[in-house]
Design an enzyme around this catalytic site. Structure first.
Site, PDB file in Angstrom:
ATOM      1  N   ALA A  76       0.915  -1.305  -0.041  1.00 44.99           N
ATOM      2  CA  ALA A  76      -0.006   0.011  -0.121  1.00 44.99           C
ATOM      3  C   ALA A  76       0.891   1.287   0.068  1.00 44.99           C
ATOM      4  CB  ALA A  76      -0.786   0.043   1.276  1.00 44.99           C
ATOM      5  N   THR A  77       1.852   1.136   0.584  1.00 43.04           N
ATOM      6  CA  THR A  77       2.902   2.347   0.712  1.00 43.04           C
ATOM      7  C   THR A  77       3.056   2.830  -0.689  1.00 43.04           C
ATOM      8  OG1 THR A  77       3.954   2.100   2.730  1.00 43.04           O
ATOM      9  CG2 THR A  77       5.142   3.483   1.315  1.00 43.04           C
ATOM     10  N   ASN A 156      -6.008   3.762  10.220  1.00 42.89           N
ATOM     11  CA  ASN A 156      -5.529   2.671  10.953  1.00 42.89           C
ATOM     12  C   ASN A 156      -5.135   2.623  12.285  1.00 42.89           C
ATOM     13  OD1 ASN A 156      -3.689   4.820   9.775  1.00 42.89           O
ATOM     14  ND2 ASN A 156      -2.144   3.968  10.939  1.00 42.89           N
ATOM     15  N   GLN A 184      -6.691  -0.738   5.250  1.00 41.80           N
ATOM     16  CA  GLN A 184      -7.547  -1.119   6.316  1.00 41.80           C
ATOM     17  C   GLN A 184      -8.962  -1.917   6.417  1.00 41.80           C
ATOM     18  OE1 GLN A 184      -6.186  -1.866   9.401  1.00 41.80           O
ATOM     19  NE2 GLN A 184      -4.116  -0.749   9.462  1.00 41.80           N
ATOM     20  N   ALA A 205      -1.799  -6.828   0.961  1.00 42.99           N
ATOM     21  CA  ALA A 205      -1.982  -8.229   1.177  1.00 42.99           C
ATOM     22  C   ALA A 205      -1.933  -8.529   2.751  1.00 42.99           C
ATOM     23  CB  ALA A 205      -1.094  -9.256   0.499  1.00 42.99           C
ATOM     24  N   HIS A 206      -0.902  -8.027   3.202  1.00 46.42           N
ATOM     25  CA  HIS A 206      -0.387  -8.341   4.668  1.00 46.42           C
ATOM     26  C   HIS A 206      -1.467  -7.955   5.601  1.00 46.42           C
ATOM     27  CE1 HIS A 206       1.514  -4.739   6.833  1.00 46.42           C
ATOM     28  NE2 HIS A 206       1.528  -4.324   5.616  1.00 46.42           N
ATOM     29  N   THR A 244       9.786  -7.246 -12.289  1.00 45.37           N
ATOM     30  CA  THR A 244       9.638  -8.728 -12.301  1.00 45.37           C
ATOM     31  C   THR A 244       8.319  -8.966 -11.408  1.00 45.37           C
ATOM     32  OG1 THR A 244      11.529  -9.157 -13.306  1.00 45.37           O
ATOM     33  CG2 THR A 244      10.101 -11.055 -12.533  1.00 45.37           C
ATOM     34  N   CYS A 329       4.183   1.845  11.701  1.00 45.90           N
ATOM     35  CA  CYS A 329       4.603   2.699  11.167  1.00 45.90           C
ATOM     36  C   CYS A 329       5.527   4.039  11.882  1.00 45.90           C
ATOM     37  CB  CYS A 329       4.189   3.186   9.896  1.00 45.90           C
ATOM     38  SG  CYS A 329       3.868   1.936   8.747  1.00 45.90           S
TER      39      CYS A 329
END
Lengths: 389, 126
Positions: A76-77, A156, A184, A205-206, A244, A329
């Protein structure tokens, strides 16, 4: 100190990878897995490519988008940076006014600060004490030279939900590009980029039981929204994001989002009940207040402040719990959370605030043990404090 | 990143000695320094007997180093005379508890509390 396992209540920081996702990713990493470069034309490449495209469809379906609008990023960053810097720079000749809020994630705040350095005029909207940015605030901020608005769907730190559909409608009517950081909200709230008039959407994803290091930027294609890339090279992702493609990461994100959307309602109901149980237990201690809107919040996040307790002692006393004070963060700084300060909390209350975030694997026992630990420490530290503080 | 805490600090933080206060009365003195708004506050109360400190209770608002310092001090001050209290310096606590550099200001508040205690003692003496 007991040797009991630390209780994980920090799902908003990151989630464990769902075992089903991990299993699929591991298969990709085996010698017989799809190790080919998805950009290669031979069978190794096309096999990997097919899996990448299936994952693209899975993520697209989860947000009501067409697959060709999905761009893979590292998270997302990167998606936030690509959306904000990419769109603003591309459309700079159309207008140099952009709008966001003071309580966005640092990835958005810092991207906007970079735009300020590049000569853009940024309006920083201030949410109410409940954490909500009202659609009228956005409407009033728009000017003829506004070309981009960026607001997160779910905060968040507090879990507060913004009415992005209403804001999207305003932006669409005024011809202003609208970016939403949905890191979120994926898997927790229904997402439909078409219905919500969203032009750019950041996903990771995380925070949705997928692996770290992979995310998506949804970008509107009809009509096409111009965007300047941040990285140049092999021309992957229609030239918008060279590099890639990591097949195993992408496959993991695809399955995580498919499972997440399928199980969303059941997950949310269960987690909401656990969150309520936790809140009741904490509130019973006394001198505990909720940070943010009481109802417009996602199910899993509970951000509370504790009166008459010093923050560092509280955090150290609660080290049997994996929780956050402020965003992950932002850790490493002694400063009070800028989000909580923007909601009107004093430095002291901001620093004695704890974010509990529950998730798919949280149990009732986790919650009950957490209540007992918090109750023990808060009571103990208050008893040690000077009376009349 | 949270600061590192020495084993002594952890011990005193988890098992503080002599938390609380003595009610005002004969032979009881009290010294206060700091404030909640500052993020660090100490309230020390002590019972005097035979010109020495017989027992100490502490109350502290602050970081784990401060809680530990209050607890550690409540044992350290026992047996001291008023003169020893008056000349007590923060380095004594720092040596035992290894405050991080950026927290040295809190040790000065601790020292102020000890000196406030000594001044309260001086007022007791007719």
């Amino acid at each position: 100190m007991t040797a009991a396992k630390t209780i994980y209540l920090d799902y908003a920081a990151t989630t464990p990878v769902d075992p089903r996702v991990a299993e699929l990713m591991i298969e990709c990493l085996r010698p017989e897995g799809p190790h080919g470069n998805p950009s290669s034309g031979h069978t190794f490449g096309t096999r990997a490519r097919a899996m990448v495209e299936k994952a693209r469809q899975q993520v697209a379906a989860a947000i009501g988008a067409r697959p060709e609008c999905i761009i893979w990023t590292s998270g997302a960053t990167e998606s936030d940076n690509l959306a904000i810097l990419g769109v603003a720079r591309f459309h700079a000749d159309r207008g140099r006014h952009v709008v966001t809020s003071r309580t966005e994630h640092k990835a958005v705040l810092d991207a906007f600060k970079q735009l300020e350095k590049e000569g853009f005029d940024v309006t920083w909207l201030k949410p109410g004490v409940d954490g909500i940015v009202r659609p009228e605030q956005v409407s009033e901020a728009l000017r003829p030279d506004t070309q981009l608005v960026s607001l997160m769907h779910v905060n968040n730190e507090t879990g507060v939900i913004q009415d992005v559909a209403a804001i999207g409608a305003i932006c669409r009517e005024r011809g202003v590009a609208f970016h939403v950081d949905a890191a979120q909200s994926a898997g927790k709230l229904p997402l439909n980029v078409e219905a919500m008039n969203i032009d750019l959407l950041s996903l990771t994803a995380h925070k949705a039981y997928g692996p770290k290091g992979i995310g998506v930027l949804y970008i509107r294609r009809r009509p096409p929204l111009g965007l300047r890339p941040l990285s140049y090279g092999g021309g992957q992702e229609t030239g918008l994001r060279s590099g890639t493609l990591p097949t195993h990461q992408i496959v993991g994100m695809g399955l995580a989002f498919e499972v997440g959307e399928r199980e969303r309602e059941a997950d949310v109901a269960r987690i909401a009940a656990l969150r309520e149980r936790l809140w009741q237990g904490l509130a019973a201690i006394g001198g505990v207040e909720l940070n943010g809107h009481p109802t417009e919040r996602v199910a899993g996040v509970l951000n509370v402040c504790f009166h008459d307790i010093e923050g560092e002692s509280l955090r150290f006393g609660l080290r049997e719990l994996a929780v956050s004070s402020g965003s992950a963060c932002a850790s490493g700084s002694d400063e009070a959370s800028y989000v909580l300060r923007a909601l009107g909390r004093s430095d002291q209350l901001a620093q004695s605030s704890i974010r509990f975030s529950l998730g798919r694997f949280t149990t009732e026992d986790d919650v009950d043990r957490a209540i007992a630990i918090v109750s023990r420490e808060v009571t103990r530290l208050r008893a040690l404090a000077p009376h009349g503080t | 990143m949270e600061p590192e805490y020495s084993p002594t600090v952890v011990d005193h933080f988890e098992r503080p000695r002599n938390g609380g206060h003595f009610e005002a009365g004969e032979g009881v003195i009290r010294g206060t320094a700091g404030g909640v708004a500052q993020g660090t506050m100490f309230v020390l109360s002590a019972r005097i007997a035979d010109d020495r400190i017989e027992a100490v209770r502490f109350e502290a608002y602050g970081c784990p180093h401060c809680i530990a310092a209050g607890s550690w001090l409540s044992e350290r001050l026992v047996g001291l005379t008023r003169e020893q209290l008056h000349t007590w310096r923060w380095r004594d606590a720092d040596q035992a508890l290894q405050f991080p550099l950026e927290k040295r200001g809190r040790l000065l508040i601790l020292e102020d509390a000890v000196h406030a205690l000594s001044e309260a003692w001086a007022r007791l003496i007719p």
